[in-house]
Write a protein that holds these residues in place. Structure first.
Motif, mmCIF file in Angstrom:
data_model
loop_
_atom_site.group_PDB
_atom_site.id
_atom_site.type_symbol
_atom_site.label_atom_id
_atom_site.label_comp_id
_atom_site.label_asym_id
_atom_site.label_seq_id
_atom_site.Cartn_x
_atom_site.Cartn_y
_atom_site.Cartn_z
ATOM 1 N N THR A 127 0.801 4.065 -2.849
ATOM 2 C CA THR A 127 0.553 5.588 -2.499
ATOM 3 C C THR A 127 1.579 6.351 -3.073
ATOM 4 O O THR A 127 1.189 7.449 -3.746
ATOM 5 C CB THR A 127 0.146 5.584 -0.898
ATOM 6 O OG1 THR A 127 -0.868 4.709 -0.583
ATOM 7 C CG2 THR A 127 -0.105 7.326 -0.824
ATOM 8 N N TYR A 128 2.807 5.988 -2.706
ATOM 9 C CA TYR A 128 3.763 6.771 -3.112
ATOM 10 C C TYR A 128 3.866 7.125 -4.785
ATOM 11 O O TYR A 128 4.139 8.002 -5.138
ATOM 12 C CB TYR A 128 5.271 6.413 -2.962
ATOM 13 C CG TYR A 128 5.242 6.532 -1.256
ATOM 14 C CD1 TYR A 128 4.837 7.708 -0.379
ATOM 15 C CD2 TYR A 128 5.795 5.733 -0.386
ATOM 16 C CE1 TYR A 128 5.039 7.862 0.703
ATOM 17 C CE2 TYR A 128 5.907 5.791 0.927
ATOM 18 C CZ TYR A 128 5.617 6.910 1.608
ATOM 19 O OH TYR A 128 5.660 6.883 3.012
ATOM 20 N N PRO B 48 5.106 13.281 -3.208
ATOM 21 C CA PRO B 48 4.473 12.262 -2.013
ATOM 22 C C PRO B 48 4.685 12.623 -0.601
ATOM 23 O O PRO B 48 5.587 13.278 -0.135
ATOM 24 C CB PRO B 48 5.791 10.976 -2.285
ATOM 25 C CG PRO B 48 6.394 11.200 -3.568
ATOM 26 C CD PRO B 48 6.125 12.781 -3.830
ATOM 27 N N ASN C 131 0.311 11.552 4.676
ATOM 28 C CA ASN C 131 -0.600 11.077 3.827
ATOM 29 C C ASN C 131 -0.889 9.620 3.583
ATOM 30 O O ASN C 131 -1.750 8.978 3.601
ATOM 31 C CB ASN C 131 -0.775 11.826 2.322
ATOM 32 C CG ASN C 131 -1.533 13.337 2.857
ATOM 33 O OD1 ASN C 131 -1.761 13.689 3.915
ATOM 34 N ND2 ASN C 131 -1.298 14.034 1.979
ATOM 35 N N ALA C 132 0.392 8.917 3.312
ATOM 36 C CA ALA C 132 0.572 7.570 3.146
ATOM 37 C C ALA C 132 0.260 6.822 4.145
ATOM 38 O O ALA C 132 -0.387 5.947 4.093
ATOM 39 C CB ALA C 132 2.109 7.340 2.751
ATOM 40 N N ASN D 29 0.798 -1.169 0.067
ATOM 41 C CA ASN D 29 0.119 0.121 -0.015
ATOM 42 C C ASN D 29 0.826 1.401 -0.006
ATOM 43 O O ASN D 29 0.470 2.143 -0.558
ATOM 44 C CB ASN D 29 -0.956 0.088 1.262
ATOM 45 C CG ASN D 29 -1.930 -0.902 0.925
ATOM 46 O OD1 ASN D 29 -2.705 -0.902 -0.119
ATOM 47 N ND2 ASN D 29 -2.514 -1.690 2.096
ATOM 48 N N LEU D 30 1.891 1.235 0.795
ATOM 49 C CA LEU D 30 2.899 2.318 0.538
ATOM 50 C C LEU D 30 3.296 2.736 -0.727
ATOM 51 O O LEU D 30 3.438 3.887 -0.985
ATOM 52 C CB LEU D 30 3.977 2.180 1.559
ATOM 53 C CG LEU D 30 3.699 2.111 3.035
ATOM 54 C CD1 LEU D 30 4.894 1.861 3.794
ATOM 55 C CD2 LEU D 30 2.932 3.617 3.665
#
Length: 608
Positions: free
Chosen positions: A297-298, A308, A312-313, A293-294
Motif C-alpha cells: 500500500t505504501y 502515503p 488509508n493503509a 499489505n502495508l
C-alpha cells in the motif's frame, strides 16, 4: 522458526532502481508465510556509518547485511532479514537495513526521504545511526524527519479541529532509538555525569530566540520530540583501531574494544527486551501478511505520486482482513458442522441446536479476526459487512444462513432417501402379496389393512429416520391408494354401504394426515424463525462487545498520547520555552476533545 521460514541471509525487500522503488516479490512470499506477530526494527542513517554491523548483531550473526569496506555505499533500497525472536517465543524479528542516506554517488537524493519515511512507517522500533556526536551537524543530517509531515498523511481527510497532521503521528510512529557511533566525548554536564538518554534530551532542547532566527535549529528537534512516542539513546566507542575497521565483521569480540562490545550487547538487549510487536491503532498486531499489505500500500502510493496515508493503509488492510475473516468463519462453520452432524437428525431442533453451537464458534472466529481502523471509522462498515454476510437480512448475500439452509436441505434429503429405502424394504413383501393376489378374496381388504398396520408399526420402530419420516410414509401410502381402493372394491364380503363408509374413513384419515403435515411444516418454520431471532440477538451482543472492547483500547491509546503531549509540554515549561509550550496547547486540546468523544460513544447497539 514457527512459520518454517528459513532465511540464512537477508533478501532485498524494496529495490531502489535508479530512484524507482520496486517491491521484491520473493520477500513478499516470505512475509506471507509468517503467521506470528512481527517485531520490526529498521535502521537508517548516512552511508558508511556502520548500520549493517548493528543489524547483523541483532540477527545473531557476524555477517549477513553487507558492511562494505570502502567509502562506497553497499546497501541499496531496503533489505530484510526475518529471524526467530531470541527473547519472545512464537514471534519473528524482522530487521530492515536501509540504503545509506546522502550517498554522493546517487547525485539525486530525492528518494532518500522516501527510504526514511518507509522505515518509519513499517517499523515498531526506528533506529537512527550517526557518527561522532549529536551536534548541529548531526541534526542537519537528520533533516529527513522534518519532511515527514510533508511526505506522510496520518488521516485521509483534514482534522476538523484544525490540528496539524503531526499531532496524530504519535499514534502511528515507532519508538525512536538514536545510536551514536565513534563517540569520543565524556558524558557529563558541568562536571556531573549524565546518561546517554539525558544526553539525547539535552541535544533535543530547543533554542530560545525569535522564531524566524531559531526555526532551522528547533525544527528537527521539535519533530523528533513530537513525532516519536518513546526515545532512547546509545553511544558506542570506536570499536578498534581505524586500520582494522574495514575488517570489522571478521573480527572476534576479543579483538574489539571491551567498552564497544559491552555497548553493543546493551543495545541488543534493549532492542530484544523493549521493542514491541508492530501494532496498528486499536491494538491490531501485525503479522507477516499484514506487513506485506502495508508495504504494498505504501509503495504503491509513493510510486503513483501520492502521499502515503497511514489511515488509508489501515482501511485497505481492514478490507482485506475482514473479507478473509468472513471466509475463515464460513469455512470453520462448514468443517465443524460436517464433523458434528450425523445425518439425518431425528428432529429439526436437534440440527438447529448443533447449528447454533457451530454458528457461535464461526462468529467467534470472525469477531477475533475482524479488523477495525483509526477512531472506529470502520466500525459501522464492519457491522454492515457482518450483517450482510452472516445475519441473512433481506436483500443480503446471507452466506452463513445459506450454508445453514444447505445443511437443513441435506438433512431433509438424507432423511427422505433413508425413509424411502426403509419403506421399500419393509413394504416389499406386502407389494409382492398384492401382485400374487393374496388379498383378492372375501375379507381380503381387512387382511390388507391389518398387514399395512403391522408394517407401519415396524417402520415407526426403526431409529434415525429423520425429520421426513412421517411425510415420506404418507407420500408412500398415498401412492398406493389406488391399490387399496381396488382391493376394497373387490372384497365381496363387504356390502356397498360398508365400502362407502370405508372410503370416507380413508378420506378423513388422509385429510388428518395432511393437516398434521401442515402443522409440522408450520412448526419447522416457527423453529427457523426463532433460531434466526436468537442468532441475531446473540451475535449483535458479540459484535457490540467487540466494539466496546476496541473503544476502550482506543481510549487507552488516546490517554497515552495525551500523556506524552502533556509530558512534552511540562518539559518545555520547565526549560522556560513558553512559546513552544503554547504551540502544544491546541494539540492537547484536540486530543482531549477526541478522548471525550470516544468516552461518549459507549452504550447501546452499534448497528442502527
Amino acid at each position: 522458526m514457527a512459520s518454517d521460514v528459513l532465511m540464512p541471509a537477508p533478501v532485498c525487500l524494496i529495490e531502489n532502481d535508479k530512484g524507482e522503488l520496486i517491491v521484491n516479490q520473493k520477500s513478499l512470499e516470505i512475509l506471507s508465510s509468517i503467521t506470528e506477530p512481527v517485531v520490526v526494527v529498521a535502521i537508517v542513517g548516512l552511508y558508511r556509518t556502520g548500520k549493517s554491523y548493528l543489524m547483523n548483531k541483532l540477527a545473531g550473526k557476524k555477517s549477513g547485511f553487507s558492511l562494505g569496506s570502502t567509502v562506497q555505499s553497499h546497501t541499496k533500497g531496503i533489505w530484510m532479514w526475518c529471524v526467530p525472536h531470541p527473547k519472545k517465543p512464537n514471534h519473528i524479528l524482522v530487521l530492515l537495513d536501509t540504503e545509506g542516506l546522502g550517498d554522493v554517488e546517487k547525485g539525486d537524493n530525492k528518494n532518500d526521504t522516501w527510504i526514511f519515511a518507509l522505515a518509519v512507517l513499517l517499523s515498531s522500533t526506528f533506529v537512527y545511526n550517526s557518527m561522532g556526536t549529536i551536534n548541529q551537524q548531526a541534526m542537519d543530517q537528520v533533516n529527513y524527519v522534518t519532511e515527514l509531515s510533508e511526505r506522510i498523511k496520518s488521516k485521509s481527510t483534514p482534522n476538523t479541529d484544525g490540528v496539524e497532521n503531526s499531532s496524530d503521528f504519535v499514534t502511528f510512529f515507532p519508538d525512536f532509538v538514536w545510536t551514536v557511533r565513534d563517540f569520543t566525548l565524556e558524558l557529563e554536564i558541568n562536571g556531573e555525569p549524565i546518561t546517554s538518554d539525558e544526553y539525547l534530551e539535552i541535544a533535543l532542547k530547543p533554542k530560545k530566540g525569535k522564531p524566524e532566527e531559531v526555526k532551522m535549529f528547533n525544527l528537527p528537534r521539535q519533530c523528533i520530540r513530537q513525532f516519536f512516542p518513546k526515545k532512547k539513546c546509545f553511544i558506542f566507542d570506536l570499536p578498534t583501531h581505524r586500520k582494522k575497521l574495514s575488517q570489522l565483521e571478521k573480527l572476534h569480540d576479543s579483538e574489539l574494544e571491551p567498552e564497544f562490545v559491552e555497548q553493543v550487547e546493551s543495545f541488543c538487549f534493549y532492542i530484544f527486551q523493549h521493542s514491541n510487536v508492530k501494532t496498528l491503532q486499536g491494538g491490531i498486531k501485525v503479522n507477516g501478511p499484514r506487513l506485506e499489505n502495508l508495504i504494498l500500500t505504501y509503495v504503491e502510493a509513493i510510486t503513483s505520486g501520492e502521499m502515503p496515508c497511514m489511515e488509508n493503509a489501515v482501511l485497505a488492510l481492514a478490507q482485506i482482513e475482514n473479507s478473509a475473516a468472513v471466509q475463515r468463519a464460513l469455512t470453520h462453520y462448514e468443517v465443524i458442522m460436517i464433523k458434528r452432524v450425523q445425518f439425518p437428525t431425528e428432529t429439526l431442533r436437534e440440527l438447529l441446536d448443533i447449528h447454533a453451537t457451530c454458528e457461535s464458534e464461526a462468529i467467534a472466529v470472525f469477531i477475533k479476526d475482524s479488523f477495525k481502523d483509526v477512531d472506529q471509522k470502520f466500525q459501522k462498515e464492519l457491522a454492515v459487512l457482518w450483517l450482510l454476510l452472516f445475519m441473512g437480512k433481506e436483500g443480503s448475500t446471507r452466506q452463513l444462513e445459506a450454508k445453514r439452509d444447505a445443511f437443513c436441505q441435506q438433512n431433509q434429503d438424507e432423511s427422505t432417501k433413508q425413509c424411502r429405502s426403509l419403506l421399500q424394504d419393509i413394504f416389499s413383501p406386502l407389494e409382492e402379496a398384492v401382485k400374487n393376489g393374496d388379498f383378492s378374496k372375501p375379507g381380503g381388504y381387512g387382511l390388507f389393512l391389518q398387514k399395512t398396520k403391522e408394517l407401519k408399526q415396524k417402520y415407526y420402530q426403526q431409529p434415525r429416520k429423520g425429520i421426513q419420516a412421517e411425510e415420506t410414509l404418507q407420500e408412500y401410502l398415498k401412492s398406493k391408494e389406488d391399490i387399496a381402493d381396488a382391493i376394497l372394491q373387490a372384497d365381496q364380503s363387504l356390502s356397498a354401504k360398508e365400502r362407502d363408509i370405508e372410503v370416507e374413513r380413508v378420506k378423513t384419515q388422509a385429510a388428518e394426515a395432511a393437516a398434521k403435515q401442515l402443522e409440522e411444516m408450520q412448526k419447522k418454520t416457527q423453529q427457523m424463525m426463532e433460531q434466526n431471532e436468537r442468532s441475531y440477538k446473540e451475535h449483535i451482543n458479540q459484535l457490540t462487545e467487540k466494539m466496546e472492547t476496541e473503544r476502550k483500547q482506543l481510549i487507552e491509546e488516546q490517554k497515552n498520547n495525551l500523556a506524552l503531549k502533556l509530558q512534552e509540554q511540562e518539559k518545555l515549561l520547565k526549560g522556560g520555552f513558553q512559546n513552544e509550550s503554547e504551540q502544544l496547547k491546541n494539540q492537547i486540546k484536540a486530543l482531549e476533545n477526541r478522548l471525550n468523544e470516544s468516552r461518549k460513544r459507549g452504550g447501546g447497539c452499534i448497528i442502527c
